[in-house]
Structures are given as structure tokens and as C-alpha cells.
Enzyme design. Structure first.
Site, PDB file in Angstrom:
ATOM      1  N   GLN A  40      41.555  39.674  38.381  1.00 35.85           N
ATOM      2  CA  GLN A  40      41.292  38.456  37.609  1.00 35.85           C
ATOM      3  C   GLN A  40      40.450  37.494  38.449  1.00 35.85           C
ATOM      4  O   GLN A  40      40.965  36.588  39.084  1.00 35.85           O
ATOM      5  CB  GLN A  40      42.597  37.782  37.177  1.00 35.85           C
ATOM      6  CG  GLN A  40      42.330  36.629  36.228  1.00 35.85           C
ATOM      7  CD  GLN A  40      43.608  36.035  35.665  1.00 35.85           C
ATOM      8  OE1 GLN A  40      44.661  36.660  35.652  1.00 35.85           O
ATOM      9  NE2 GLN A  40      43.491  34.820  35.195  1.00 35.85           N
ATOM     10  N   PHE A  41      39.127  37.704  38.409  1.00 35.23           N
ATOM     11  CA  PHE A  41      38.222  36.895  39.227  1.00 35.23           C
ATOM     12  C   PHE A  41      38.278  35.416  38.879  1.00 35.23           C
ATOM     13  O   PHE A  41      37.950  34.560  39.700  1.00 35.23           O
ATOM     14  CB  PHE A  41      36.785  37.416  39.123  1.00 35.23           C
ATOM     15  CG  PHE A  41      36.088  37.063  37.841  1.00 35.23           C
ATOM     16  CD1 PHE A  41      35.266  35.940  37.786  1.00 35.23           C
ATOM     17  CD2 PHE A  41      36.241  37.836  36.704  1.00 35.23           C
ATOM     18  CE1 PHE A  41      34.615  35.608  36.607  1.00 35.23           C
ATOM     19  CE2 PHE A  41      35.606  37.511  35.524  1.00 35.23           C
ATOM     20  CZ  PHE A  41      34.780  36.385  35.466  1.00 35.23           C
ATOM     21  N   THR A  42      38.739  35.068  37.699  1.00 35.10           N
ATOM     22  CA  THR A  42      38.766  33.666  37.278  1.00 35.10           C
ATOM     23  C   THR A  42      39.744  32.816  38.089  1.00 35.10           C
ATOM     24  O   THR A  42      39.692  31.590  38.030  1.00 35.10           O
ATOM     25  CB  THR A  42      39.093  33.538  35.775  1.00 35.10           C
ATOM     26  OG1 THR A  42      40.360  34.142  35.525  1.00 35.10           O
ATOM     27  CG2 THR A  42      38.024  34.202  34.928  1.00 35.10           C
TER      28      THR A  42
END
Length: 173
Positions: A82-84
Site C-alpha cells: 500500500q504505497f499510499t
């Protein structure tokens, strides 16, 4: 690297209506790789999350609070990229992801992280999402209990934790 650990009764990942992975009691680990992360960082994080004592020891009378990690309860782990988690909104209201690693580096280090978690625990109890896919992540929180960890230079710390060596300097800000 940043991770968010959620103690869960169950969790699952679905992509395009197809179930990819699911777990029962254990940890849902949302993981983001930053542009500055190294293999040392992801290995340190893998080790730390498996040692996080998020469950009570029910074998003691009265039960020992915060005494057991996921291996102690024979729980499962679901890792989801989850790069966010590395988003910044310092300027305006639109998130930027400048701290996130590029696709190839992120994929390589995330896979290293996932494999390390599996190697340090029991591979059949460690599940994965689908890297770079639009995933539907479902979970039933247990508690709820959640922790936000960041790893810098191989040192894993809870987010918003200020090490003693910086407290004097920061108190003058």
C-alpha cells in the site's frame, strides 16, 4: 518503510471479484516501500512485526496483557502492499507520493519483505495481496488494535515516537 499492523479476527483480499488471499486470527500488514529503503530496512521490519506483542496470554490467571505475538497464538499474517501510506499533503489537498519507491524497486523490496516474513514464521501462515492491483481489502478488527511502524536506516520505531536523543532539540521548536 512504513507498515500499519491491524490485529484481526479475519482479513481478505479480493481483486476483480476473485478472492486472492484470506486469513483468520492474526495480523493484516499494510506495507509501503519508500524511495530510500534498503533490504536491511525491509528485513528489520519483517522481524519487528512478527515480534509485536498484541495479544493477551490467556494461559495465565489473570491473563497477561500484551504478552503474545502472532507466532505465540499460531495466528496468520496477510501482507498487502500500500504505497499510499507514504503520501504527503504538505502543499494543498492533493496527496503526492514522492517518498514512495519506483515500481520496480518497490516490487522487489516488497517481495523481499513478504518472503522474509514467511521465512521467519511459517510460510503456509503468511499470505499476500496482489502487488500493484486495485485490491478490495476486508477485515474484522480484533479490538481494534493497530500500530503504525516506520523503519529508517534499519531501525524500526512506532510512528510519532521521538527517540530520547531528539527530545531536547525538539522541545525548543
Amino acid at each position: 518503510m512504513r507498515t500499519v499492523l491491524q490485529r484481526v479476527k479475519s482479513a481478505s483480499v479480493t481483486v476483480d471479484g476473485e478472492l486472492i488471499s484470506s486469513i483468520g486470527k492474526g495480523l493484516l500488514v499494510l506495507a509501503a516501500i519508500s524511495k530510500d529503503d534498503t533490504e536491511k530496512d525491509v528485513e528489520a521490519m519483517a522481524s519487528k512485526i512478527l515480534k509485536a506483542k498484541l495479544w493477551d496470554d490467556e494461559a495465565k490467571e489473570p491473563p497477561g496483557r500484551w504478552k503474545c505475538a502472532v507466532p505465540d497464538i499460531q495466528g496468520e499474517v496477510l501482507c498487502v502492499s500500500q504505497f499510499t501510506l507514504l503520501a504527503s499533503m504538505k502543499k494543498g489537498n492533493k496527496p503526492d507520493f514522492h517518498q514512495s519507491a519506483s515500481g520496480d524497486k518497490a516490487k522487489m523490496l516488497y517481495q523481499t519483505f513478504f518472503k522474509k516474513v514467511a521465512a521467519l514464521y511459517e510460510p503456509d501462515k503468511v499470505k499476500d495481496g496482489l502487488f500493484a492491483a486495485m485490491m478490495d481489502v476486508a477485515l474484522v478488527n480484533d479490538g481494534p488494535v493497530g500500530l503504525d511502524y516506520t523503519c529508517l536506516d534499519g531501525e524500526v520505531q512506532l510512528q510519532n515516537y521521538i527517540p530520547r536523543k531528539y527530545t531536547t532539540t525538539l522541545s525548543h521548536c
